[in-house]
Design an enzyme around this catalytic site. Sequence first.
Site, short mmCIF file in Angstrom:
data_model
loop_
_atom_site.label_atom_id
_atom_site.label_comp_id
_atom_site.label_asym_id
_atom_site.label_seq_id
_atom_site.Cartn_x
_atom_site.Cartn_y
_atom_site.Cartn_z
N ASP A 126 -62.86 -9.71 39.32
CA ASP A 126 -64.32 -9.73 38.33
C ASP A 126 -65.36 -9.97 39.43
O ASP A 126 -65.10 -10.36 40.54
CB ASP A 126 -64.21 -10.78 37.46
CG ASP A 126 -65.46 -10.82 36.82
OD1 ASP A 126 -66.10 -9.84 36.10
OD2 ASP A 126 -66.20 -11.91 36.65
N ASP A 182 -69.29 -10.56 38.56
CA ASP A 182 -70.23 -11.55 38.25
C ASP A 182 -69.62 -12.89 37.96
O ASP A 182 -68.87 -12.86 37.17
CB ASP A 182 -71.01 -11.11 37.14
CG ASP A 182 -71.84 -9.73 37.68
OD1 ASP A 182 -72.11 -9.78 38.47
OD2 ASP A 182 -71.97 -8.89 36.57
#
Length: 184
Positions: free
Chosen positions: A8, A10
């Site tokens: 991922d 952020d």
Amino acid sequence: MRKVIFLDRDGTINIEKSYLHKWEDFEFEKNAIEGLIELKNLGYEFIVVTNQSGIARGYYTENDLRILNKKMVIELQKHGVTILECYYCPHHPDNGIGHYKAVCECRKPNPGMLLEGIEKYNVDIENSFMVGDKKSDLDAGEKAGLKSILVLSGYGEKTKIEVEGKYLIAKDLLDISKLLKCIK
């Protein structure tokens, strides 16, 4: 077959900032670069998979996102870390505008982005992982047949309560490298 860590973005690679889309606002998470270097040294390659509902909401464009991701990739390359690809989901089922308002297979917790990367890059799912700071990241990894690891950066501390006992947990990307050394 490749050993890949799906990341991922952020809250995992960079500090979580609402609807981040400008490079001048981008900051790497503590130990992110060091962790990626160590994971690379363990033989892993990297693919980024990120939900970007800010595109769906009209806050920024796909081109804005591509520019930011490219700058992140270039910065990581300076440290010897290569990102195979940055996949993103520009959709949102409720708050999207126009064609971006959609239920899709790419928005995590759906595994679409991961499955595309697995197929395109001939990923060894038995020896690959999904890493993120939200339950949707971990669930997407599980649906794609990967082992998932929660990082406690970003929303990770809040997510920990929901997933403790179900998924591996690490403080940050550097801590994951230590965890995976033990698993080997």
